[in-house]
Design a protein around this motif. Sequence first.
Motif, PDB file in Angstrom:
ATOM      1  N   ARG A   1      33.378 -84.080  -1.275  1.00 40.93           N
ATOM      2  CA  ARG A   1      34.664 -83.645  -1.836  1.00 40.93           C
ATOM      3  C   ARG A   1      34.522 -83.478  -3.337  1.00 40.93           C
ATOM      4  O   ARG A   1      33.929 -84.325  -4.020  1.00 40.93           O
ATOM      5  CB  ARG A   1      35.769 -84.656  -1.534  1.00 40.93           C
ATOM      6  N   ILE A   2      35.100 -82.410  -3.872  1.00 35.55           N
ATOM      7  CA  ILE A   2      34.975 -82.118  -5.300  1.00 35.55           C
ATOM      8  C   ILE A   2      35.848 -83.059  -6.114  1.00 35.55           C
ATOM      9  O   ILE A   2      36.999 -83.333  -5.758  1.00 35.55           O
ATOM     10  CB  ILE A   2      35.362 -80.658  -5.577  1.00 35.55           C
ATOM     11  N   ASN A   3      35.293 -83.541  -7.212  1.00 36.31           N
ATOM     12  CA  ASN A   3      36.022 -84.388  -8.152  1.00 36.31           C
ATOM     13  C   ASN A   3      36.683 -83.482  -9.188  1.00 36.31           C
ATOM     14  O   ASN A   3      36.039 -83.008 -10.120  1.00 36.31           O
ATOM     15  CB  ASN A   3      35.054 -85.380  -8.817  1.00 36.31           C
ATOM     16  N   ASP A   4      37.976 -83.249  -9.031  1.00 37.92           N
ATOM     17  CA  ASP A   4      38.683 -82.308  -9.901  1.00 37.92           C
ATOM     18  C   ASP A   4      38.669 -82.737 -11.363  1.00 37.92           C
ATOM     19  O   ASP A   4      38.607 -81.892 -12.265  1.00 37.92           O
ATOM     20  CB  ASP A   4      40.129 -82.148  -9.427  1.00 37.92           C
TER      21      ASP A   4
ATOM     22  N   GLU B   1      33.775 -86.638  -5.414  1.00 43.48           N
ATOM     23  CA  GLU B   1      34.593 -87.826  -5.219  1.00 43.48           C
ATOM     24  C   GLU B   1      33.775 -88.917  -4.529  1.00 43.48           C
ATOM     25  O   GLU B   1      32.993 -88.642  -3.617  1.00 43.48           O
ATOM     26  CB  GLU B   1      35.816 -87.499  -4.348  1.00 43.48           C
TER      27      GLU B   1
ATOM     28  N   HIS C   1      42.004 -72.524  -8.186  1.00 44.83           N
ATOM     29  CA  HIS C   1      42.647 -73.834  -8.317  1.00 44.83           C
ATOM     30  C   HIS C   1      42.528 -74.388  -9.739  1.00 44.83           C
ATOM     31  O   HIS C   1      43.394 -75.136 -10.193  1.00 44.83           O
ATOM     32  CB  HIS C   1      42.022 -74.823  -7.323  1.00 44.83           C
ATOM     33  N   TYR C   2      41.471 -73.987 -10.447  1.00 41.81           N
ATOM     34  CA  TYR C   2      41.143 -74.603 -11.736  1.00 41.81           C
ATOM     35  C   TYR C   2      41.431 -73.715 -12.941  1.00 41.81           C
ATOM     36  O   TYR C   2      41.881 -74.188 -13.982  1.00 41.81           O
ATOM     37  CB  TYR C   2      39.653 -74.970 -11.763  1.00 41.81           C
TER      38      TYR C   2
ATOM     39  N   PHE D   1      46.864 -77.253 -12.965  1.00 42.02           N
ATOM     40  CA  PHE D   1      45.677 -78.113 -12.970  1.00 42.02           C
ATOM     41  C   PHE D   1      45.695 -79.055 -14.166  1.00 42.02           C
ATOM     42  O   PHE D   1      45.269 -80.213 -14.066  1.00 42.02           O
ATOM     43  CB  PHE D   1      44.412 -77.257 -12.967  1.00 42.02           C
TER      44      PHE D   1
ATOM     45  N   VAL E   1      35.492 -81.646 -12.917  1.00 45.07           N
ATOM     46  CA  VAL E   1      35.518 -80.189 -13.098  1.00 45.07           C
ATOM     47  C   VAL E   1      36.315 -79.834 -14.355  1.00 45.07           C
ATOM     48  O   VAL E   1      35.909 -78.987 -15.150  1.00 45.07           O
ATOM     49  CB  VAL E   1      36.115 -79.488 -11.864  1.00 45.07           C
ATOM     50  N   GLY E   2      37.442 -80.512 -14.544  1.00 41.15           N
ATOM     51  CA  GLY E   2      38.235 -80.281 -15.742  1.00 41.15           C
ATOM     52  C   GLY E   2      37.470 -80.596 -17.006  1.00 41.15           C
ATOM     53  O   GLY E   2      37.523 -79.845 -17.990  1.00 41.15           O
TER      54      GLY E   2
ATOM     55  N   GLN F   1      47.862 -81.814 -13.141  1.00 39.87           N
ATOM     56  CA  GLN F   1      47.266 -82.600 -12.057  1.00 39.87           C
ATOM     57  C   GLN F   1      46.299 -83.657 -12.559  1.00 39.87           C
ATOM     58  O   GLN F   1      46.319 -84.805 -12.111  1.00 39.87           O
ATOM     59  CB  GLN F   1      46.542 -81.666 -11.073  1.00 39.87           C
ATOM     60  N   ILE F   2      45.446 -83.292 -13.511  1.00 43.60           N
ATOM     61  CA  ILE F   2      44.421 -84.238 -13.976  1.00 43.60           C
ATOM     62  C   ILE F   2      44.811 -84.923 -15.286  1.00 43.60           C
ATOM     63  O   ILE F   2      44.016 -85.667 -15.853  1.00 43.60           O
ATOM     64  CB  ILE F   2      43.051 -83.539 -14.146  1.00 43.60           C
TER      65      ILE F   2
END
Length: 622
Positions: free
Chosen positions: A172-175, A195, A581-582, A446, A178-179, A449-450
């Motif tokens: 699973r990607i760790n958002d 994740e 998404h990003y 995004f 990524v940010g 979100q983070i």
Amino acid sequence: MSAITGIFYRDGRSVDHKMIKKMNDKIAHRGPDGSHIWYEGQIGFGHQMLHTTPESLNEKLPFQDEDSGLVITADARIDNRKKLSELLEIKNSIRVPDSIFILKAYEKWGEYCTEKLLGDFAFAVWDSDKEKLFCARDHMGVKPFYYFLSDDSFFFASEIKALFCNSEVIKRINDLRVGFHLIPIYKHENLTFYEEIYRLPAAHSLKFQKQKINLRKYWELKHDAQIILGSDEEYIDAFRKIFAEAVECRLRSAFPVGFELSGGLDSSSVVCMAREILNDNNQLNTFSIIFEELSKMSETTYINHVAEMGGINTHFTKADNINPLKDIENIISIVDEPYITPNITLLWDLYIKIKKNRIRIVLGGEYGDITLSKGEKYFIELFSTFNWIKLIREIKGMSKRFNVRFYRLLLNQIIFPKIPKSLLKFIRQFKGYRQKPDLILLKNDFIQQINARKYLKNHFINEPDNFREFHYFLLTLSSHQSFFEVFDRFYAAFEIEHRYPFVDKNLIEFCYAIPDEQKFKLGWDRIIMRRAMQDILPKEVQWRHSKAEFSSFFESNLLRFEKDRLDKLIFNNEDDFLLDHYVDLKKVQNIYKNYQNGSSGNDPRDIWNVITLAKWLKYTKL
């Protein structure tokens, strides 16, 4: 550069040896000289061997000591073998591999053994009598150590891809990570792009015993450390001794050693110190990236000055026509994350050449700027502490040496840096520039979100305006380990171990603790090394005050070779569903248009970060 793997079932399940073998096989490229596993009950270790040191030729891992019952798997080079042999009362023999020194150190000092070790290492030790698992990573994080942890299981490996062999580990990607990549923010001590997959931070150990977990930081650079000697000569002699030791211990090899030689002060100093240490008829093999068309990036003259000292066999790779996106899909699959440095592409052909020369060990000059300090914030500190007489003397000296007007240095070094960040940001935006890092690439949803604004605010708060404080800040950035990890995986693809003399613990501690004027004087950064390398380094390199930056290669060649490909990616919806998404694609398109038009203030590295993220997202198939 070998590989380690491991499984520890905290719920008491027995390890399936096939799973350890599967993890080994996934990263077998890291160790072509042997693959072995050990397992017993709830614990299992794996190892892929790459022979590097003479002692490693007699090493078989995992290893179980019959007397103590301890078991070890390790990717390690221990540099203080001589001292440890006395403390541990074991022979410093070619027949005693480095892993035995670690095992015996653990047997004697337990979890505090890491404080006695010097070198680059990642290892795990199982103590069956106490049912205790102990893992550790070296002081600066040169050797990789990734892990997955749940209430039931603990898996570890030298590369993340081996962890996904276990069905309990879900990709699973760790958002948040990524940010950080897109902003970019470089403070992410234990985060990875996945994740529930973590790195063991540099200078940390991890202990499991009776369901209890203890993460411990066993070393940190002493903030108040000071070294006061009697004269410049004493500092020079002390530095030369420590630097020579840092190079010499990294020359220990059963195979030919190669050197990255850029022509800069740092890499040239490593080569010339090695030449001084070896002092025999063996030719040192150096490997250099050179440019002929991009003349402002040419370092050939300085490389030749080093080669003219004798005993050096130079190898060159011409890079003028290298496409920054060359082999990007292959590189992404190797490094397994969206890397931030486009210059890694330049190394591809260079390391093909190094491997063809049957070299397994390469030394480079990376981190010399950070360890020795380039003098950032020095003038600001002199100004802020009202040490204006010394400040004027320093600026005059720098003005004379580099033929820059006094007032211009005053503006660039004092006035502009003292402008409040909020006002500076307004000025930059008004002129078409923007202050990095920032949130311009991210979608608004995004950002929320983070909680990106909080991390960005903390990033600016943590950057000091004091010379010594800033040196400490740079030396202790957690992002260094990410650099080592990305390039470790890159070098592993060529079966090569890279070693970093400037990341030597003793050298770092010395260079941080010496007085400011031993780091920067009259415009000369890294002054302690310039003085110490007298009669070892060519004067043309010793006292050069500039170096080529590879940014010109990236900025010119990206559009030169990849305009059509970039147009498809950014304007024609190729892979944009992965980015949606990003990234705010309209903002990316505007940045790209300005980059194409040559507008000031638009950083093509933004485009690069988006490209590598898109390629990595496609590679991960999520």
